[in-house]
Write an enzyme that holds these catalytic residues in place. Structure first.
Site, PDB file in Angstrom:
ATOM      1  N   GLU A  42     -58.388 -12.250 -88.235  1.00  0.00           N
ATOM      2  CA  GLU A  42     -59.838 -11.879 -88.184  1.00  0.00           C
ATOM      3  C   GLU A  42     -60.213 -11.841 -86.516  1.00  0.00           C
ATOM      4  OE1 GLU A  42     -61.641 -11.069 -90.633  1.00  0.00           O
ATOM      5  OE2 GLU A  42     -60.030 -11.524 -91.949  1.00  0.00           O
ATOM      6  N   HIS A 171     -66.557  -6.954-100.789  1.00  0.00           N
ATOM      7  CA  HIS A 171     -67.132  -7.277 -99.743  1.00  0.00           C
ATOM      8  C   HIS A 171     -68.525  -7.971-100.044  1.00  0.00           C
ATOM      9  CE1 HIS A 171     -65.390  -6.948 -95.703  1.00  0.00           C
ATOM     10  NE2 HIS A 171     -66.614  -7.132 -95.250  1.00  0.00           N
ATOM     11  N   ASP A 175     -70.102 -12.119 -94.194  1.00  0.00           N
ATOM     12  CA  ASP A 175     -69.074 -12.591 -93.290  1.00  0.00           C
ATOM     13  C   ASP A 175     -68.004 -13.285 -94.231  1.00  0.00           C
ATOM     14  OD1 ASP A 175     -67.301 -12.695 -91.210  1.00  0.00           O
ATOM     15  OD2 ASP A 175     -68.347 -13.977 -89.978  1.00  0.00           O
ATOM     16  N   ASN A 177     -65.288 -12.630 -95.575  1.00  0.00           N
ATOM     17  CA  ASN A 177     -64.700 -11.906 -96.822  1.00  0.00           C
ATOM     18  C   ASN A 177     -63.341 -11.925 -96.799  1.00  0.00           C
ATOM     19  OD1 ASN A 177     -66.967 -10.411 -98.351  1.00  0.00           O
ATOM     20  ND2 ASN A 177     -67.342 -10.168 -96.266  1.00  0.00           N
ATOM     21  N   ARG A 179     -61.125 -14.134 -95.031  1.00  0.00           N
ATOM     22  CA  ARG A 179     -60.596 -15.461 -95.338  1.00  0.00           C
ATOM     23  C   ARG A 179     -60.710 -16.055 -96.666  1.00  0.00           C
ATOM     24  NH1 ARG A 179     -62.739 -16.871 -89.391  1.00  0.00           N
ATOM     25  NH2 ARG A 179     -64.099 -15.129 -90.208  1.00  0.00           N
TER      26      ARG A 179
END
Length: 248
Positions: A42, A171, A175, A177, A179
């Protein structure tokens, strides 16, 4: 794929015979590597050694952002959480999934962590466009239905890879997604007695990771992604066996 899965299961049987001598330090080393690599995918710039120092020693690394420190700490907490779920034999439900994402974003984005998104998102550099937010709840219901319909009938490695791909394609979060999807994959692997899969975050492997994901998302062909995960599980099994056999 059948031959690869048979090799994996043979290696798993070998590991089961040696597991009683597997020290906590060995497991912890692989877990630290997993946290480092998952965050690296990421864009986190902490090195493996820095990741260990942040998590185990609580040190602050000069030149690294608070955000990167929190990503390391949060991932470690989330990994411990899925290990607790495994030890408690807890079922996989929406509640557990939301908790994983909440832990990942703790102190980073508390307002969105652990909640399905209500806005449209785009993935930088990707052709795949995640579904509209009004579709997320229904898609996630279908996600869990697929899981419970298939969890006892397909090979655990395939199940883990498909869960990863299906979740990251929906998704569902603002945020975290990637990991969260990888943690969910590893939750399933751990539930079935496999080691955690450590997908690499270096440039070459990260590019391959996104490429096979895009093939699944755009062409509907998830075999390359499943094969990548399976090969990774095999590699990790071989590495663990090498360490354990060396220590006998």
């Amino acid at each position: 794929m059948k031959e690869l899965l048979a090799e994996i299961d043979n290696l798993k049987e070998q590991l089961n015979r040696l597991r009683y001598i597997q020290g906590e330090k060995v497991a912890k080393a692989f877990e630290m590597e997993y946290t480092y690599e998952s965050n690296r995918i990421e864009g986190n710039t902490l090195t493996l050694q820095e990741t260990v120092l942040v998590i185990e020693k609580g040190l602050t690394i000069s030149g690294k952002s608070l955000h990167e420190h929190l990503e390391a700490i949060n991932h470690s907490f989330a990994l411990n959480y899925i290990k607790e779920l495994v030890s408690e034999k807890a079922p996989l439900t929406k509640h557990e999934l939301l908790n994983i994402d909440k832990l990942i974003l703790q102190g980073v984005d508390n307002s969105n962590g652990g909640k399905f998104r209500t806005v449209q998102v785009l993935i930088s550099g990707a052709k795949h466009i995640p579904p509209q937010p009004f579709m997320v709840d229904e898609l996630m219901e279908g996600f869990f239905k697929w899981y419970y319909d298939n969890k006892d009938s397909i090979h655990p490695v395939i199940l883990a890879a498909e869960i990863h791909e299906r979740l990251v394609t929906i998704h569902p979060f603002i945020d975290g997604n990637g990991r969260t999807s990888r943690l969910l994959m590893n939750l399933i692997l751990l539930q079935h007695g496999y080691p955690i899969a450590i997908l690499k975050g270096d440039s070459e492997n990260r590019l391959k990771y996104y490429q096979v994901l895009e093939i699944a998302q755009m062409d509907g062909d998830n075999e390359p992604f499943i094969e990548m995960v399976a090969l990774n599980v095999k590699e990790i099994l071989l590495r663990i066996l090498q360490v354990l056999n060396f220590n006998i």
